[in-house]
Design a protein around this motif. Structure first.
Motif, PDB file in Angstrom:
ATOM      1  N   VAL A  56      75.354 131.434  45.644  1.00 19.38           N
ATOM      2  CA  VAL A  56      74.077 132.096  45.340  1.00 19.38           C
ATOM      3  C   VAL A  56      72.986 131.053  45.129  1.00 19.38           C
ATOM      4  CG1 VAL A  56      72.837 133.463  43.606  1.00 19.38           C
ATOM      5  CG2 VAL A  56      75.111 134.183  44.363  1.00 19.38           C
ATOM      6  N   LEU A  57      73.304 130.013  44.376  1.00 17.54           N
ATOM      7  CA  LEU A  57      72.322 128.975  44.073  1.00 17.54           C
ATOM      8  C   LEU A  57      71.981 128.150  45.311  1.00 17.54           C
ATOM      9  CD1 LEU A  57      73.842 127.798  40.672  1.00 17.54           C
ATOM     10  CD2 LEU A  57      71.873 129.312  41.014  1.00 17.54           C
ATOM     11  N   LEU A  58      72.984 127.848  46.105  1.00 21.73           N
ATOM     12  CA  LEU A  58      72.751 127.042  47.308  1.00 21.73           C
ATOM     13  C   LEU A  58      71.953 127.793  48.366  1.00 21.73           C
ATOM     14  CD1 LEU A  58      76.291 125.389  47.619  1.00 21.73           C
ATOM     15  CD2 LEU A  58      74.162 124.275  46.917  1.00 21.73           C
ATOM     16  N   ASN A  59      72.071 129.121  48.374  1.00 16.64           N
ATOM     17  CA  ASN A  59      71.362 129.934  49.379  1.00 16.64           C
ATOM     18  C   ASN A  59      69.979 130.377  48.930  1.00 16.64           C
ATOM     19  OD1 ASN A  59      73.492 129.831  51.238  1.00 16.64           O
ATOM     20  ND2 ASN A  59      74.516 131.587  50.312  1.00 16.64           N
ATOM     21  N   ALA A  60      69.700 130.242  47.647  1.00 10.76           N
ATOM     22  CA  ALA A  60      68.373 130.637  47.149  1.00 10.76           C
ATOM     23  C   ALA A  60      67.377 129.513  47.417  1.00 10.76           C
ATOM     24  CB  ALA A  60      68.435 130.943  45.664  1.00 10.76           C
ATOM     25  N   PRO A  61      66.239 129.793  48.037  1.00 11.19           N
ATOM     26  CA  PRO A  61      65.287 128.739  48.400  1.00 11.19           C
ATOM     27  C   PRO A  61      64.613 128.079  47.204  1.00 11.19           C
ATOM     28  CG  PRO A  61      64.338 130.895  48.815  1.00 11.19           C
ATOM     29  CD  PRO A  61      65.777 131.133  48.469  1.00 11.19           C
ATOM     30  N   ASP A  62      64.638 128.736  46.059  1.00 12.23           N
ATOM     31  CA  ASP A  62      63.950 128.185  44.886  1.00 12.23           C
ATOM     32  C   ASP A  62      64.924 127.740  43.799  1.00 12.23           C
ATOM     33  OD1 ASP A  62      64.790 130.753  44.419  1.00 12.23           O
ATOM     34  OD2 ASP A  62      63.049 131.339  43.229  1.00 12.23           O
ATOM     35  N   MET A  63      66.206 127.518  44.166  1.00 16.19           N
ATOM     36  CA  MET A  63      67.204 127.131  43.176  1.00 16.19           C
ATOM     37  C   MET A  63      68.050 125.974  43.674  1.00 16.19           C
ATOM     38  SD  MET A  63      68.484 130.847  41.787  1.00 16.19           S
ATOM     39  CE  MET A  63      67.241 132.108  41.402  1.00 16.19           C
ATOM     40  N   ALA A  64      68.613 125.253  42.715  1.00 15.79           N
ATOM     41  CA  ALA A  64      69.509 124.149  43.048  1.00 15.79           C
ATOM     42  C   ALA A  64      70.657 124.137  42.056  1.00 15.79           C
ATOM     43  CB  ALA A  64      68.766 122.819  43.000  1.00 15.79           C
ATOM     44  N   LEU A  65      71.852 123.867  42.545  1.00 16.38           N
ATOM     45  CA  LEU A  65      73.027 123.720  41.689  1.00 16.38           C
ATOM     46  C   LEU A  65      73.021 122.303  41.129  1.00 16.38           C
ATOM     47  CD1 LEU A  65      75.766 124.753  40.611  1.00 16.38           C
ATOM     48  CD2 LEU A  65      76.788 123.895  42.729  1.00 16.38           C
ATOM     49  N   SER A  66      72.762 122.178  39.842  1.00 14.23           N
ATOM     50  CA  SER A  66      72.667 120.843  39.248  1.00 14.23           C
ATOM     51  C   SER A  66      74.020 120.326  38.779  1.00 14.23           C
ATOM     52  CB  SER A  66      71.687 120.857  38.070  1.00 14.23           C
ATOM     53  OG  SER A  66      72.141 121.724  37.052  1.00 14.23           O
ATOM     54  N   ALA A  67      74.924 121.229  38.379  1.00 13.90           N
ATOM     55  CA  ALA A  67      76.253 120.805  37.925  1.00 13.90           C
ATOM     56  C   ALA A  67      77.158 122.024  37.860  1.00 13.90           C
ATOM     57  CB  ALA A  67      76.172 120.135  36.558  1.00 13.90           C
ATOM     58  N   SER A  68      78.471 121.754  37.875  1.00 14.18           N
ATOM     59  CA  SER A  68      79.438 122.840  37.816  1.00 14.18           C
ATOM     60  C   SER A  68      80.670 122.359  37.067  1.00 14.18           C
ATOM     61  CB  SER A  68      79.807 123.300  39.228  1.00 14.18           C
ATOM     62  OG  SER A  68      80.687 124.401  39.194  1.00 14.18           O
ATOM     63  N   ALA A  69      81.207 123.219  36.197  1.00  9.09           N
ATOM     64  CA  ALA A  69      82.394 122.860  35.424  1.00  9.09           C
ATOM     65  C   ALA A  69      83.355 124.037  35.384  1.00  9.09           C
ATOM     66  CB  ALA A  69      82.008 122.446  34.006  1.00  9.09           C
ATOM     67  N   ALA A  70      84.659 123.715  35.353  1.00  5.29           N
ATOM     68  CA  ALA A  70      85.681 124.757  35.385  1.00  5.29           C
ATOM     69  C   ALA A  70      86.372 124.950  34.045  1.00  5.29           C
ATOM     70  CB  ALA A  70      86.724 124.426  36.448  1.00  5.29           C
ATOM     71  N   ASN A  71      86.063 124.097  33.058  1.00  6.14           N
ATOM     72  CA  ASN A  71      86.725 124.233  31.759  1.00  6.14           C
ATOM     73  C   ASN A  71      85.836 123.655  30.659  1.00  6.14           C
ATOM     74  OD1 ASN A  71      87.234 121.289  31.703  1.00  6.14           O
ATOM     75  ND2 ASN A  71      88.754 121.756  33.293  1.00  6.14           N
ATOM     76  N   PHE A  72      86.281 123.814  29.420  1.00 10.04           N
ATOM     77  CA  PHE A  72      85.486 123.393  28.271  1.00 10.04           C
ATOM     78  C   PHE A  72      85.260 121.880  28.227  1.00 10.04           C
ATOM     79  CE2 PHE A  72      84.319 122.767  23.876  1.00 10.04           C
ATOM     80  CZ  PHE A  72      83.590 123.907  23.554  1.00 10.04           C
ATOM     81  N   PRO A  73      86.288 121.045  28.388  1.00 15.08           N
ATOM     82  CA  PRO A  73      86.068 119.583  28.350  1.00 15.08           C
ATOM     83  C   PRO A  73      85.079 119.103  29.407  1.00 15.08           C
ATOM     84  CG  PRO A  73      88.399 120.067  28.126  1.00 15.08           C
ATOM     85  CD  PRO A  73      87.741 121.356  28.496  1.00 15.08           C
ATOM     86  N   ASP A  74      85.197 119.634  30.627  1.00 12.62           N
ATOM     87  CA  ASP A  74      84.255 119.235  31.678  1.00 12.62           C
ATOM     88  C   ASP A  74      82.837 119.677  31.332  1.00 12.62           C
ATOM     89  OD1 ASP A  74      86.316 118.114  33.071  1.00 12.62           O
ATOM     90  OD2 ASP A  74      86.482 119.715  34.572  1.00 12.62           O
ATOM     91  N   ALA A  75      82.735 120.854  30.729  1.00 15.75           N
ATOM     92  CA  ALA A  75      81.418 121.347  30.326  1.00 15.75           C
ATOM     93  C   ALA A  75      80.813 120.465  29.237  1.00 15.75           C
ATOM     94  CB  ALA A  75      81.529 122.792  29.841  1.00 15.75           C
ATOM     95  N   LEU A  76      81.651 119.985  28.322  1.00 18.03           N
ATOM     96  CA  LEU A  76      81.158 119.087  27.270  1.00 18.03           C
ATOM     97  C   LEU A  76      80.601 117.801  27.877  1.00 18.03           C
ATOM     98  CD1 LEU A  76      83.831 119.353  24.414  1.00 18.03           C
ATOM     99  CD2 LEU A  76      81.546 120.381  24.512  1.00 18.03           C
ATOM    100  N   ASN A  77      81.232 117.304  28.925  1.00 20.51           N
ATOM    101  CA  ASN A  77      80.732 116.102  29.592  1.00 20.51           C
ATOM    102  C   ASN A  77      79.351 116.334  30.190  1.00 20.51           C
ATOM    103  OD1 ASN A  77      83.041 114.606  29.004  1.00 20.51           O
ATOM    104  ND2 ASN A  77      84.092 115.235  30.885  1.00 20.51           N
ATOM    105  N   LEU A  78      79.107 117.561  30.642  1.00 24.69           N
ATOM    106  CA  LEU A  78      77.794 117.868  31.215  1.00 24.69           C
ATOM    107  C   LEU A  78      76.686 117.760  30.174  1.00 24.69           C
ATOM    108  CD1 LEU A  78      78.539 121.039  33.415  1.00 24.69           C
ATOM    109  CD2 LEU A  78      78.492 118.640  34.115  1.00 24.69           C
ATOM    110  N   LEU A  79      77.018 118.074  28.918  1.00 29.75           N
ATOM    111  CA  LEU A  79      75.996 118.117  27.868  1.00 29.75           C
ATOM    112  C   LEU A  79      75.379 116.753  27.580  1.00 29.75           C
ATOM    113  CD1 LEU A  79      77.576 120.617  25.299  1.00 29.75           C
ATOM    114  CD2 LEU A  79      75.899 121.070  27.104  1.00 29.75           C
ATOM    115  N   SER A  80      76.037 115.689  28.008  1.00 28.23           N
ATOM    116  CA  SER A  80      75.488 114.345  27.799  1.00 28.23           C
ATOM    117  C   SER A  80      74.535 113.948  28.919  1.00 28.23           C
ATOM    118  CB  SER A  80      76.619 113.315  27.693  1.00 28.23           C
ATOM    119  OG  SER A  80      77.381 113.297  28.899  1.00 28.23           O
ATOM    120  N   GLY A  81      74.413 114.794  29.935  1.00 28.76           N
ATOM    121  CA  GLY A  81      73.555 114.485  31.066  1.00 28.76           C
ATOM    122  C   GLY A  81      72.217 115.183  30.999  1.00 28.76           C
ATOM    123  N   GLN A  82      71.501 115.145  32.112  1.00 30.19           N
ATOM    124  CA  GLN A  82      70.186 115.760  32.210  1.00 30.19           C
ATOM    125  C   GLN A  82      70.295 117.277  32.075  1.00 30.19           C
ATOM    126  OE1 GLN A  82      67.495 113.973  32.414  1.00 30.19           O
ATOM    127  NE2 GLN A  82      65.940 115.570  32.698  1.00 30.19           N
TER     128      GLN A  82
END
Length: 277
Positions: A56-82
């Motif tokens: 959905v995000l990749l096909n929407a002209p006004d959206m971009a997928l900035s990050a994706s996570a499949a579990n809690f630990p990976d999601a926590l790693n995202l929180l340290s980024g932009q």
């Protein structure tokens, strides 16, 4: 379209233009540069749903997928980024971990990010827990792709997308208890005229005499939603009525409660037991 018009305007300033494909590439670049753009992160353990949301995000002209996570630990790693503009979170994550805990952390780490839940869980505990944690939208996974993209846009416009079945649950939580007049009940039976609090009884009798005002079910619901912090527009959407109907109900509350502002109306209604705290 306005964005395309400005894209063509930028294109006209380019000194060299090659074939038609190059022409359109430049136009598309110009449109993407000046149109609102939404960077979205996804936390979803189910690979089928995660792939679908990413598409959905990749096909929407006004959206971009900035990050994706499949579990809690990976999601926590995202929180340290932009921080992204929007974070889509599932409630049920692997190993018994909850997306609600992630929402709380994301609110602290990414205060500029708007969070929306995408889940199969529509029970009261998860809905209220997610909203209290900081989620500004709550959707069940039955939303189609086109609708999901529009919900993300509306979230960025300051709205709060909620699946209809979830909105109904919230309304049930906020619905006021039925009220009656003093003529229908004795003072000892009336919860908002407790004889153990003579000051409240005196204030009420001084203002309204021997009769206590009553609100219709819709008037009380409208006032209760406003007391919970919903805007008039959001109240109209939740109750599926026009904003003019919301304003009319508010004005009726003013007249019945003999007040001149929302703050006064909420205060009087709570004091009389006409709406919940």
């Amino acid at each position: 379209m306005l964005f395309e018009f400005y894209g063509r305007l930028i294109l006209s300033s380019v000194t060299y233009i090659g074939d038609a494909q190059t022409d359109m590439n430049v136009v598309n670049y110009a449109i993407m540069t000046i149109s609102p753009f939404h960077h979205v992160a996804v936390v979803e353990d189910d690979p089928i749903f995660r792939h679908r949301f990413e598409e959905v995000l990749l096909n929407a002209p006004d959206m971009a997928l900035s990050a994706s996570a499949a579990n809690f630990p990976d999601a926590l790693n995202l929180l340290s980024g932009q921080p992204p503009d929007v974070l889509l979170v599932d409630i049920g994550l692997p190993n018994g971990q909850s997306g609600i805990d992630l929402i709380r952390l994301a609110v602290d780490c990414w205060p500029s990010c708007v969070i929306m839940v995408l889940t199969v869980f529509g029970d009261e505990q998860n809905v209220l827990g997610a909203i209290r944690a900081g989620a500004m939208g709550y959707l069940l996974k039955d939303a189609d792709d086109k609708t999901l993209a529009e919900h993300i846009r509306s979230l960025r416009r300051g709205e709060s997308p909620i699946s209809p079945v979830i909105a109904r649950q919230l309304l049930k939580q906020l619905m006021p208890m039925p009220t009656t007049t003093l003529n229908d009940r004795t003072l000892s039976d009336t919860p908002f005229l407790n004889t153990n609090k003579p000051e409240k009884l005196c204030q009420t009798k001084e203002k309204f005499g021997d009769f206590t005002p009553t609100l219709s079910a819709q008037e009380a619901t409208v006032l209760n939603l406003i007391a919970k912090g919903f805007t008039l527009k959001e109240v109209a959407a939740l109750l599926d009525i026009s904003i003019n109907s919301v304003k009319t109900n508010v004005q009726r509350c003013y007249r019945k409660l003999q007040v001149h502002s929302q703050t006064e109306a909420i205060y009087e209604a709570r004091r009389l037991g006409l709406i919940k705290d």
